[in-house]
Design a protein around this motif. Sequence first.
Motif, mmCIF file in Angstrom:
data_model
loop_
_atom_site.group_PDB
_atom_site.id
_atom_site.type_symbol
_atom_site.label_atom_id
_atom_site.label_comp_id
_atom_site.label_asym_id
_atom_site.label_seq_id
_atom_site.Cartn_x
_atom_site.Cartn_y
_atom_site.Cartn_z
ATOM 1 N N UNK A 72 0.813 -1.213 0.000
ATOM 2 C CA UNK A 72 0.000 0.000 0.000
ATOM 3 C C UNK A 72 0.849 1.266 0.000
ATOM 4 N N UNK A 73 1.850 1.336 0.863
ATOM 5 C CA UNK A 73 2.658 2.549 0.948
ATOM 6 C C UNK A 73 3.447 2.778 -0.335
ATOM 7 N N UNK A 74 3.963 1.722 -0.917
ATOM 8 C CA UNK A 74 4.685 1.843 -2.177
ATOM 9 C C UNK A 74 3.763 2.361 -3.279
ATOM 10 N N UNK A 75 2.501 1.933 -3.243
ATOM 11 C CA UNK A 75 1.562 2.348 -4.287
ATOM 12 C C UNK A 75 1.320 3.852 -4.281
ATOM 13 N N UNK A 76 1.450 4.481 -3.114
ATOM 14 C CA UNK A 76 1.258 5.932 -3.036
ATOM 15 C C UNK A 76 2.358 6.660 -3.799
ATOM 16 N N UNK A 77 3.549 6.071 -3.832
ATOM 17 C CA UNK A 77 4.668 6.682 -4.551
ATOM 18 C C UNK A 77 4.698 6.282 -6.017
ATOM 19 N N UNK A 173 7.955 -6.057 6.126
ATOM 20 C CA UNK A 173 7.232 -4.851 6.542
ATOM 21 C C UNK A 173 5.968 -5.177 7.310
ATOM 22 N N UNK A 174 5.534 -6.433 7.304
ATOM 23 C CA UNK A 174 4.301 -6.799 7.987
ATOM 24 C C UNK A 174 4.564 -6.985 9.479
ATOM 25 N N UNK A 175 3.503 -6.769 10.260
ATOM 26 C CA UNK A 175 3.682 -6.737 11.712
ATOM 27 C C UNK A 175 4.219 -8.030 12.295
ATOM 28 N N UNK A 176 3.617 -9.160 11.968
ATOM 29 C CA UNK A 176 4.021 -10.398 12.641
ATOM 30 C C UNK A 176 5.455 -10.794 12.276
ATOM 31 N N UNK A 177 5.885 -10.755 11.013
ATOM 32 C CA UNK A 177 7.314 -11.013 10.745
ATOM 33 C C UNK A 177 8.242 -10.024 11.445
ATOM 34 N N UNK A 178 7.856 -8.746 11.506
ATOM 35 C CA UNK A 178 8.684 -7.751 12.196
ATOM 36 C C UNK A 178 8.790 -8.065 13.683
ATOM 37 N N UNK A 190 9.346 -1.027 16.466
ATOM 38 C CA UNK A 190 8.688 0.271 16.390
ATOM 39 C C UNK A 190 7.206 0.075 16.061
ATOM 40 N N UNK A 191 6.347 0.730 16.837
ATOM 41 C CA UNK A 191 4.913 0.658 16.595
ATOM 42 C C UNK A 191 4.347 2.075 16.560
ATOM 43 N N UNK A 192 3.270 2.214 15.822
ATOM 44 C CA UNK A 192 2.610 3.507 15.753
ATOM 45 C C UNK A 192 1.644 3.670 16.918
ATOM 46 N N UNK A 193 1.765 4.768 17.640
ATOM 47 C CA UNK A 193 0.841 5.037 18.736
ATOM 48 C C UNK A 193 1.022 4.090 19.901
ATOM 49 N N UNK A 194 -0.100 3.780 20.563
ATOM 50 C CA UNK A 194 -0.033 2.979 21.795
ATOM 51 C C UNK A 194 -0.147 1.477 21.558
ATOM 52 N N UNK A 195 -0.241 1.056 20.289
ATOM 53 C CA UNK A 195 -0.313 -0.375 20.001
ATOM 54 C C UNK A 195 -1.702 -0.961 20.114
ATOM 55 N N UNK A 196 -2.717 -0.108 20.135
ATOM 56 C CA UNK A 196 -4.086 -0.606 20.308
ATOM 57 C C UNK A 196 -4.804 -0.884 18.983
#
Length: 305
Positions: A72-77, A173-178, A190-196
Amino acid sequence: MRVLVTGANGYLGQAVVNLLGRAGHEPIAMVRESVSPSHAAARVADLLDDAALREALDGVEAVCHLAGLTRARESAAEPLRYFRVNTGGTVALLEAMSAAGVSRIVFASTGSIYGTPVRQPMTESLPDAPPHPYAASKLAAEWAIHAYAGTGRLSATVLRLMNVASGADPDPTRLIPRTFAAALNGSALEVNGDGSAVRDYLHIDDAAAAFVACLERTPPGEFGRYIVGSGRGSSILEVVAAVERRTGRRIQLIHRPPAPEPAALISDPAKAASELGWFPRHSDLESIVRDMSQVARDDERRKSR
């Protein structure tokens, strides 16, 4: 049934090829390079190569279309690249299928097409609201499939998949592999926000089973669309805790500023269950983490040799 699987060298494509073979079908792996999954004949073709596509479809009875770009993020560029491959490639495949007389397709789409709906869990009745070019390119491909199916010359099923996980997921880049990488390497996550933030994770075996169910349960000459997910939500912190339990290692978290993203995205797979006889049998978080843990540990052992 002789089934051409596009994107057969991909993470999900390999699982679909293997399960089709175990279910008694004859899978044919369409790949861009000569290396192919085991248990399948290989045909080398690119979605944007019309002549190669026609050759790949020779003698085929149905297509599972998984090839495409997915970040998704790559598609924005790179939006035009995503539309060229995901939408244009699908149109080219439909044209080649028409020329070859192949009239059955199962298409791998994405649950992200729904955007950020207030109503959770998500059902097929929600309006489409693609939040990025990746989702928009998949939706445009769906429209092309639907329009062609409307001529009566195509039987088509669209699967809007949630977050496919477990197994040998190659996307760092996916959460579980990271999260596994952080646990096994001793690095911070690294997580965005409080992880909720809550997401719906779908075991790769369940995702592959949905393609087989479509081929075996969907009547010829019809168009269907299904959202395919676990029907359960897991927060970032719950994923971290599950990986910590499985690995026995603490994971240091670095909380970054919150990102502009949905608080929760959870599917309601009831339609797929009732019409396809498909159920998410392996998609509880503990099973996903257990299976990915084994793969991660095998990789760790190989690297240490």
